[in-house]
Design an enzyme around this catalytic site. Structure first.
Site, mmCIF file in Angstrom:
data_model
loop_
_atom_site.group_PDB
_atom_site.id
_atom_site.type_symbol
_atom_site.label_atom_id
_atom_site.label_comp_id
_atom_site.label_asym_id
_atom_site.label_seq_id
_atom_site.Cartn_x
_atom_site.Cartn_y
_atom_site.Cartn_z
ATOM 1 N N LEU A 245 -29.506 19.342 -19.967
ATOM 2 C CA LEU A 245 -28.891 20.514 -19.345
ATOM 3 C C LEU A 245 -29.518 20.720 -17.959
ATOM 4 C CD1 LEU A 245 -26.615 22.247 -20.088
ATOM 5 C CD2 LEU A 245 -28.121 23.747 -21.369
ATOM 6 N N HIS A 246 -29.015 19.953 -16.995
ATOM 7 C CA HIS A 246 -29.637 19.858 -15.667
ATOM 8 C C HIS A 246 -29.657 21.199 -14.920
ATOM 9 C CE1 HIS A 246 -29.255 15.460 -16.061
ATOM 10 N NE2 HIS A 246 -27.971 15.611 -16.276
ATOM 11 N N ASP A 247 -28.484 21.694 -14.536
ATOM 12 C CA ASP A 247 -28.401 22.763 -13.538
ATOM 13 C C ASP A 247 -28.970 24.117 -13.966
ATOM 14 O OD1 ASP A 247 -25.260 21.413 -12.339
ATOM 15 O OD2 ASP A 247 -27.309 20.985 -11.725
#
Ligand code: RIB
Ligand code: CA
Length: 317
Positions: A245-247
């Site tokens: 879950l990058h952002d």
């Protein structure tokens, strides 16, 4: 004190969760609101600009925050041909969500102009970038004086110990527009970088996704649907238990910085070699004697991160 932010984004399911996290932390009139979202600026990246803009509008409608303007930005990188990631995000960029097309109009000011106008008129603004850095580079070119007006730039991008995701050595956001990234990272803006080294430790496992679905709200169900679509790619490609879950790491850093740890080091971007284009060269051990310019995060308290996500998103419709 609520923190004023602009979110520059290329939704993308993970961008969508980051935007909803920010909206959950900025409920109008809430005494415990931590953020004030001054605007969203869209950029071409995961999918072409018409979709990233549409997706921003859809998210403001989902969160009932159409008071937050969506300002359309760059249709392509500064110099290179646009590379997109429909293989990861689906043709719309936020496949997995079941919502009507938005009817809210795009704001009249484009992204670069909105960023400049806001920074030149408002103190203490933080830029949160979730996609390629084209809009930020264009804003710097439009009005160089904004450099001294930015409280902090928190970006999702780059990688070091984890390598790359779009090439063996380059991360997507930097790879799409390496020239913009180099210009931004070497400008004297206080910068925090959330690279793949952190985001690959924040995996949306089935049990974590279930927590959103169990909220039973439109937003919770939308997040679960998007993540169930999005994480299939990382399961199939990397054999991970879910999608990184990058952002949302960018927004979570503003809310609970203690969830993260890193180091203030020098970062430069490869902008010449085709073999290593877009690589972030992170001088983690200070061997080059180049001046440190970025706080590069390496570790995250993933359980605390998901607790924060579920709590703030539970506040949305
Ligand atoms: O490499 C991951 C980044 O690229 C994320 O921001 C994702 O949304 C894509 O833009
Ligand atoms: Ca993104």
């Amino acid at each position: 004190m609520t923190r004023k932010i602009i979110i520059d984004t290329d939704p993308g399911q993970d961008d969508a969760v980051a935007i909803l996290l920010a909206f959950g932390a900025s409920i109008p009139g809430a005494p415990d609101a931590e953020l004030e979202v001054l605007g969203l600026t869209s950029v071409a990246g995961n999918v072409p600009l018409d979709y990233t803009t549409r997706n921003c509008l859809m998210l403001t409608e989902l969160a009932e925050r159409t008071d937050v303007g969506v300002h359309e930005g760059a249709v392509a990188p500064l110099q290179r041909k646009l590379v997109t990631a429909e293989h990861v995000h689906g043709p719309t960029g936020i496949d997995g969500i079941d919502r009507p097309d938005p009817t809210t109009p795009v704001a009249s000011t484009n992204a670069a102009q909105f960023i400049v106008d806001t920074l030149m008129s408002t103190d203490d603004v933080t830029l949160c970038t979730l996609g390629p850095l084209t809009n930020i580079a264009e804003a710097l070119a439009l009005e160089p004086a904004i450099v001294g007006r930015i409280r902090e730039l928190v970006l999702m991008g780059g990688g070091h110990f984890e390598g790359g995701n779009i090439t063996p050595v380059a991360e997507f956001n930097i790879y799409v527009d390496p020239q913009a990234a180099q210009q931004v990272l070497t400008s004297p803006i206080p910068t925090v970088m959330m690279p793949l080294d952190v985001t690959h430790k924040a995996i949306s496992t089935p049990s974590r996704i279930a927590r959103f679905r169990e909220l039973g709200t439109e937003s919770g169900i939308a997040v679960a649907g998007m993540l169930e679509f999005y994480h299939r790619y990382d399961i199939e490609r990397y054999g991970m238990e879910g999608g990184p879950l990058h952002d949302p790491c960018v927004i979570a850093y503003l809310l609970q910085p203690e969830l993260f740890s890193g180091r203030f080091v020098n970062v430069e971007v490869e902008t010449s070699s085709d073999l290593t284009m877009g690589t972030t060269v992170v001088d983690w051990w200070g061997g080059t004697k180049r001046e440190p310019n970025t706080t590069v995060m390496r570790d995250i308290d993933a359980d605390g991160f998901y607790d924060l996500l579920v709590d703030r998103i539970s506040r949305l419709p």
